[in-house]
Design a protein around this motif. Structure first.
Motif, short mmCIF file in Angstrom:
data_model
loop_
_atom_site.label_atom_id
_atom_site.label_comp_id
_atom_site.label_asym_id
_atom_site.label_seq_id
_atom_site.Cartn_x
_atom_site.Cartn_y
_atom_site.Cartn_z
N ALA A 32 -32.92 -7.86 -46.48
CA ALA A 32 -33.16 -7.86 -45.04
C ALA A 32 -33.16 -9.28 -44.48
CB ALA A 32 -34.49 -7.18 -44.74
N SER A 33 -33.38 -10.28 -45.31
CA SER A 33 -33.38 -11.67 -44.86
C SER A 33 -32.01 -12.12 -44.38
CB SER A 33 -33.86 -12.59 -45.99
OG SER A 33 -33.02 -12.45 -47.13
N GLU A 34 -30.96 -11.34 -44.68
CA GLU A 34 -29.61 -11.68 -44.25
C GLU A 34 -29.29 -11.15 -42.85
OE1 GLU A 34 -27.20 -13.45 -45.87
OE2 GLU A 34 -28.70 -13.93 -47.39
N LEU A 35 -30.26 -10.51 -42.19
CA LEU A 35 -30.00 -9.83 -40.93
C LEU A 35 -29.40 -10.75 -39.87
CD1 LEU A 35 -30.15 -7.28 -39.20
CD2 LEU A 35 -32.51 -7.90 -38.62
N GLU A 36 -29.93 -11.93 -39.70
CA GLU A 36 -29.43 -12.83 -38.66
C GLU A 36 -27.98 -13.22 -38.92
OE1 GLU A 36 -30.91 -13.51 -35.79
OE2 GLU A 36 -32.46 -12.12 -36.49
N ASN A 37 -27.61 -13.40 -40.18
CA ASN A 37 -26.22 -13.72 -40.50
C ASN A 37 -25.29 -12.57 -40.14
OD1 ASN A 37 -26.86 -16.26 -41.55
ND2 ASN A 37 -27.18 -15.46 -43.61
N PHE A 38 -25.72 -11.34 -40.44
CA PHE A 38 -24.91 -10.17 -40.10
C PHE A 38 -24.78 -10.02 -38.59
CE2 PHE A 38 -25.37 -9.08 -44.51
CZ PHE A 38 -24.28 -8.27 -44.78
N LYS A 39 -25.86 -10.26 -37.86
CA LYS A 39 -25.81 -10.16 -36.41
C LYS A 39 -24.83 -11.17 -35.83
CE LYS A 39 -29.83 -9.95 -34.35
NZ LYS A 39 -31.28 -10.18 -34.08
N ALA A 40 -24.89 -12.40 -36.33
CA ALA A 40 -24.02 -13.45 -35.81
C ALA A 40 -22.55 -13.18 -36.10
CB ALA A 40 -24.43 -14.80 -36.40
N ALA A 41 -22.27 -12.51 -37.21
CA ALA A 41 -20.89 -12.28 -37.62
C ALA A 41 -20.26 -11.07 -36.97
CB ALA A 41 -20.82 -12.13 -39.14
N SER A 42 -21.06 -10.19 -36.36
CA SER A 42 -20.57 -8.91 -35.88
C SER A 42 -19.77 -9.05 -34.59
CB SER A 42 -21.74 -7.95 -35.65
OG SER A 42 -22.43 -7.72 -36.86
N ARG A 43 -18.60 -8.39 -34.56
CA ARG A 43 -17.81 -8.38 -33.33
C ARG A 43 -18.41 -7.41 -32.32
NH1 ARG A 43 -14.00 -4.01 -34.04
NH2 ARG A 43 -14.06 -3.26 -36.19
N ILE A 44 -19.11 -6.37 -32.81
CA ILE A 44 -19.89 -5.49 -31.96
C ILE A 44 -21.27 -5.34 -32.60
CG2 ILE A 44 -20.14 -3.18 -30.97
CD1 ILE A 44 -17.13 -2.88 -31.03
N LEU A 45 -22.32 -5.62 -31.83
CA LEU A 45 -23.69 -5.49 -32.29
C LEU A 45 -24.37 -4.43 -31.44
CD1 LEU A 45 -26.01 -6.56 -34.10
CD2 LEU A 45 -26.53 -8.20 -32.26
#
Length: 408
Positions: free
Chosen positions: A380-393
């Motif tokens: 779950a600590s990777e959440l911010e990285n996934f959010k930043a990389a997403s073309r749609i959030l």
């Protein structure tokens, strides 16, 4: 001797499958720079059939330039007789691409530009020379001897040559940054070099080059199961297939293995226009169940999908809209599949040493075809990285308190 110019005069992946299914050969040696799940999973069944007949598969692969993934090595370890990694700590890239079939009376050597990836075997512009070994050419002995010498030289590289004999060897490569999980690399690239919508497109879309459909073992028939059509599939992003991620939080189910999939999603960033998620609404889009090929409003349907987790296919993971006295008004993915050997995916989770492995994690699903996905789990600590990389959030529901999801 023939020249293949992919995709105009053929696709090497299709040819490899034909050769693996031929009784004429007993050994396949693969020497490639890169390997990805997009290629390995599409020939995995053929490798398995080849080995069940007594064939041997030996693979020598590089790990330079982030070209080989954790998932590909894991799948290769399960589906080969020997697996080796070649790497130099100096600026010297291992970049060979050779496929050698050996039989009692004939053989075939393919030398060209094809890596063991979906692009290299099917969709990219690639070229290779196919050299038959059948005793008709006086140079055959020299060619075979040269290739044997080359493989022997690779195995004698000492510290630059690593036999992969267990999953622990692959974990060591991952922990030391020699390989990456495919979605993690996708996230890294997306966050470091996002393309803007204003970029001018100077070129066209190339040549149509379909990927083959993977045959999934049949499971017990169920009413209203949606079956993907038996035809080649086309993934628009080339080697990087479509990926969705979900924040799990607590999960549900006795084994904490049920993932809720919303009927519609609150958009936080991005524009779903032109995608299957579009609802014609600037605030909402179709829910996460859409990614798996189900109409969010067709709640009378359900679907079984196959999940490849760490190299193993787990069949009959069911997506359904619950009925009864206590439905929660959302679709559910029951991550409960069983492998052809009888192992439950929940047993694979428990083997990780966590009582509730999927709780408070990020789960990603990468589409290989409509009923086949590979699944990866992140902290779950990777959440911010996934959010930043997403073309749609978006939210996995209609409120700001719902768990998050993203399309990469």
């Amino acid at each position: 001797m023939k020249l293949m110019n992919q995709p105009f005069t053929g696709q090497l992946g299709n040819r490899l499958i034909e050769l693996l299914d031929s009784p004429e050969y007993h050994t396949l040696n693969i020497v490639v720079a890169f390997a990805k799940n997009s290629g390995v999973l599409r020939i995995k069944n053929s490798l398995e059939r080849f080995r069940e007949r007594g064939g041997k598969v030996n693979v020598y692969v590089g790990v330079d330039l982030c070209g080989t993934s954790y998932e590909a090595l894991t799948a290769l370890l399960i589906n080969t007789n020997s697996l080796h990694v070649v790497h130099s700590e100096r600026s010297q890239t291992f970049h060979a691409k050779i496929y050698q079939f050996l039989g009692n009376n004939q053989g075939l050597i393919v030398v060209g530009s094809h890596n063991l990836t979906g692009g290299g075997l099917w969709t990219n512009f690639e070229s290779s020379v196919h050299i038959p070994i059948d005793g008709s050419n006086e140079n055959e002995g020299e060619i075979l001897s040269g290739l044997d010498t080359y493989i022997g030289e690779l195995t004698s590289l000492n510290d630059s040559f690593m036999p992969i004999t267990s999953q622990d060897d692959i974990e060591t490569l991952l922990q030391n940054g020699y390989i990456f999980k495919e979605v993690a690399e996708q996230v890294r690239l997306a966050t470091s070099a996002k393309k803007t919508d204003a970029q001018v497109r100077l070129f066209g879309n190339g040549v149509p080059a379909p990927l083959p459909r993977i045959t999934i073992p049949q499971v017990e028939d169920k009413a209203a199961v949606i079956v993907a059509p038996p035809q080649p599939v086309s993934i628009p992003q080339g080697d990087e297939s479509q990926t969705i991620w979900f924040e799990t939080r607590k999960m549900t189910g006795g084994s904490r293995n049920i993932l809720d999939l919303s009927k519609r999603s609150l958009i936080e960033r991005g524009d779903p226009s032109g995608t299957p998620f579009n609802l014609g609404n600037t605030k909402f889009m179709r829910g996460g169940v859409e990614f798996f090929g189900l109409d969010p409003v067709a709640t009378d349907q359900h679907k079984d999908i196959t999940l490849n987790f760490e190299g193993v296919d787990y069949l009959a993971n069911t997506i359904l809209y619950p009925e009864g006295n206590n439905p929660n008004g959302t679709w559910r993915l029951q991550i409960k599949g069983i492998s052809t050997s009888g192992r439950k995916i929940t047993d694979a989770f428990r083997a990780k040493g966590e009582a509730e492995y999927l709780v408070w994690k990020i789960i990603t699903f990468t589409k290989i075809q409509g009923d086949y996905f590979f699944m990866t789990v992140f902290a779950a600590s990777e959440l911010e990285n996934f959010k930043a990389a997403s073309r749609i959030l978006a939210r996995n529901g209609s409120t700001t308190s719902a768990r998050q999801l993203g399309l990469l």
